[in-house]
Design a protein around this motif. Structure first.
Motif, PDB file in Angstrom:
ATOM      1  N   TRP A  31       0.852  -1.176   0.000  1.00 35.11           N
ATOM      2  CA  TRP A  31       0.000   0.000   0.000  1.00 35.11           C
ATOM      3  C   TRP A  31       0.887   1.224   0.000  1.00 35.11           C
ATOM      4  O   TRP A  31       1.901   1.268   0.707  1.00 35.11           O
ATOM      5  CB  TRP A  31      -0.833  -0.061   1.273  1.00 35.11           C
ATOM      6  CG  TRP A  31      -1.850   0.994   1.525  1.00 35.11           C
ATOM      7  CD1 TRP A  31      -2.648   1.634   0.627  1.00 35.11           C
ATOM      8  CD2 TRP A  31      -2.215   1.523   2.802  1.00 35.11           C
ATOM      9  NE1 TRP A  31      -3.486   2.515   1.258  1.00 35.11           N
ATOM     10  CE2 TRP A  31      -3.241   2.462   2.606  1.00 35.11           C
ATOM     11  CE3 TRP A  31      -1.788   1.288   4.098  1.00 35.11           C
ATOM     12  CZ2 TRP A  31      -3.833   3.172   3.644  1.00 35.11           C
ATOM     13  CZ3 TRP A  31      -2.378   1.985   5.128  1.00 35.11           C
ATOM     14  CH2 TRP A  31      -3.391   2.918   4.896  1.00 35.11           C
ATOM     15  N   GLU A  32       0.553   2.211  -0.799  1.00 37.58           N
ATOM     16  CA  GLU A  32       1.233   3.494  -0.730  1.00 37.58           C
ATOM     17  C   GLU A  32       0.217   4.593  -1.000  1.00 37.58           C
ATOM     18  O   GLU A  32      -0.709   4.415  -1.785  1.00 37.58           O
ATOM     19  CB  GLU A  32       2.419   3.575  -1.699  1.00 37.58           C
ATOM     20  CG  GLU A  32       2.101   3.440  -3.152  1.00 37.58           C
ATOM     21  CD  GLU A  32       3.334   3.492  -4.043  1.00 37.58           C
ATOM     22  OE1 GLU A  32       4.373   4.040  -3.634  1.00 37.58           O
ATOM     23  OE2 GLU A  32       3.247   2.973  -5.161  1.00 37.58           O
ATOM     24  N   PHE A  33       0.391   5.692  -0.290  1.00 39.05           N
ATOM     25  CA  PHE A  33      -0.584   6.776  -0.420  1.00 39.05           C
ATOM     26  C   PHE A  33       0.046   8.108  -0.055  1.00 39.05           C
ATOM     27  O   PHE A  33       1.015   8.173   0.688  1.00 39.05           O
ATOM     28  CB  PHE A  33      -1.829   6.508   0.420  1.00 39.05           C
ATOM     29  CG  PHE A  33      -1.577   6.338   1.896  1.00 39.05           C
ATOM     30  CD1 PHE A  33      -1.723   7.407   2.759  1.00 39.05           C
ATOM     31  CD2 PHE A  33      -1.206   5.103   2.414  1.00 39.05           C
ATOM     32  CE1 PHE A  33      -1.504   7.258   4.120  1.00 39.05           C
ATOM     33  CE2 PHE A  33      -0.996   4.942   3.773  1.00 39.05           C
ATOM     34  CZ  PHE A  33      -1.144   6.030   4.637  1.00 39.05           C
ATOM     35  N   GLU A  34      -0.554   9.160  -0.601  1.00 33.95           N
ATOM     36  CA  GLU A  34      -0.092  10.520  -0.345  1.00 33.95           C
ATOM     37  C   GLU A  34      -0.731  11.075   0.911  1.00 33.95           C
ATOM     38  O   GLU A  34      -1.924  10.874   1.154  1.00 33.95           O
ATOM     39  CB  GLU A  34      -0.477  11.442  -1.501  1.00 33.95           C
ATOM     40  CG  GLU A  34       0.401  11.311  -2.709  1.00 33.95           C
ATOM     41  CD  GLU A  34       0.021  12.323  -3.759  1.00 33.95           C
ATOM     42  OE1 GLU A  34       0.732  13.341  -3.880  1.00 33.95           O
ATOM     43  OE2 GLU A  34      -0.990  12.087  -4.441  1.00 33.95           O
ATOM     44  N   ILE A  35       0.084  11.804   1.649  1.00 32.39           N
ATOM     45  CA  ILE A  35      -0.381  12.479   2.849  1.00 32.39           C
ATOM     46  C   ILE A  35      -0.040  13.956   2.699  1.00 32.39           C
ATOM     47  O   ILE A  35       1.085  14.316   2.362  1.00 32.39           O
ATOM     48  CB  ILE A  35       0.287  11.906   4.113  1.00 32.39           C
ATOM     49  CG1 ILE A  35      -0.034  10.425   4.265  1.00 32.39           C
ATOM     50  CG2 ILE A  35      -0.129  12.695   5.348  1.00 32.39           C
ATOM     51  CD1 ILE A  35       0.734   9.735   5.359  1.00 32.39           C
ATOM     52  N   LYS A  36      -1.043  14.785   2.927  1.00 39.22           N
ATOM     53  CA  LYS A  36      -0.847  16.240   2.928  1.00 39.22           C
ATOM     54  C   LYS A  36      -1.469  16.774   4.200  1.00 39.22           C
ATOM     55  O   LYS A  36      -2.615  16.442   4.525  1.00 39.22           O
ATOM     56  CB  LYS A  36      -1.504  16.882   1.701  1.00 39.22           C
ATOM     57  CG  LYS A  36      -0.885  16.416   0.384  1.00 39.22           C
ATOM     58  CD  LYS A  36      -1.639  16.955  -0.814  1.00 39.22           C
ATOM     59  CE  LYS A  36      -1.109  16.330  -2.090  1.00 39.22           C
ATOM     60  NZ  LYS A  36      -1.966  16.587  -3.238  1.00 39.22           N
ATOM     61  N   ASN A  37      -0.703  17.557   4.935  1.00 42.73           N
ATOM     62  CA  ASN A  37      -1.174  18.112   6.210  1.00 42.73           C
ATOM     63  C   ASN A  37      -1.635  17.024   7.176  1.00 42.73           C
ATOM     64  O   ASN A  37      -2.609  17.195   7.900  1.00 42.73           O
ATOM     65  CB  ASN A  37      -2.287  19.134   5.991  1.00 42.73           C
ATOM     66  CG  ASN A  37      -1.808  20.319   5.184  1.00 42.73           C
ATOM     67  OD1 ASN A  37      -0.706  20.809   5.404  1.00 42.73           O
ATOM     68  ND2 ASN A  37      -2.621  20.765   4.250  1.00 42.73           N
ATOM     69  N   GLY A  38      -0.961  15.888   7.145  1.00 43.74           N
ATOM     70  CA  GLY A  38      -1.240  14.811   8.087  1.00 43.74           C
ATOM     71  C   GLY A  38      -2.380  13.883   7.715  1.00 43.74           C
ATOM     72  O   GLY A  38      -2.603  12.885   8.378  1.00 43.74           O
TER      73      GLY A  38
END
Length: 157
Positions: free
Chosen positions: A45-52
C-alpha cells in the motif's frame, strides 16, 4: 518524500479513516509525502499524505501487482477509483464521493460490460463541483482518466 508507515506517528483510528500522520511523537509536525506499507518484502500500500491526512493518490498492491488506484481527500475516497486484475487489465472505474460509489463502469476483456449508477442525484445541487464534473465525463473519458498528484481538488486545508 517517502516514508514507511512504521516511521510515522499516527493519531486516530486507521480503521475508521480518521488517522492523522505525524513526523514526531508530540503530534506537532503533520507529515507531507508518501507513506508506504510493506508486506513480505513487497509494497502492499502506498498513499499521499498532505497536512497529516490522506489527500491525493492511493495505490494498493497484491502479490506485487497493482490492483487499485484511488483519489483521496480528507481521509476519504473522493474522485476516481480504478481496479485492475492480476494481469494489469482494468476491470472497473468508479466515481466516488466520501467513500460512496456513485457510478461504476465494469469492463470485461477491455470492453465496457456494465455501467451502474448507484444513486440518483440532482447533480447540479447535491454533488461538489469536482465530483459533478467527473460524473459528466463519458465512459471512455473515465476509462482513460489520468491520476495527478497535483490535482487541486484533492487538497484539503
Amino acid at each position: 518524500m517517502k516514508k514507511y508507515i512504521e516511521e510515522l506517528y499516527t493519531k486516530g483510528d486507521s480503521l475508521t479513516g480518521e488517522s492523522l500522520y505525524y513526523l514526531d511523537s508530540n503530534f506537532s509536525q503533520p507529515y507531507n509525502g508518501w507513506a508506504i506499507e510493506m508486506f513480505k518484502g513487497e509494497i502492499n500500500w502506498e498513499f499521499e499524505i498532505k497536512n497529516g491526512k490522506q489527500n491525493g493518490i492511493e495505490k494498493v498492491y497484491k502479490n506485487g501487482h497493482l490492483i487499485q488506484v484511488d483519489e483521496y481527500k480528507d481521509n476519504l475516497q473522493y474522485g476516481v477509483s480504478k481496479e485492475y486484475d492480476k494481469n494489469g487489465n482494468l476491470t472497473s472505474v468508479s466515481v466516488v464521493w466520501n467513500n460512496d460509489h456513485i457510478k461504476t463502469i465494469y469492463l470485461k476483456n477491455n470492453q465496457i460490460d456494465e455501467v451502474i449508477l448507484y444513486r440518483e442525484f440532482n447533480i447540479q445541487k447535491t454533488l461538489p463541483e469536482y465530483i459533478n464534473k467527473l460524473c459528466q465525463l463519458s465512459e471512455e473519458e473515465l476509462i482513460n482518466y489520468k491520476f495527478d498528484s497535483n490535482n487541486p481538488h484533492l487538497d484539503y486545508p
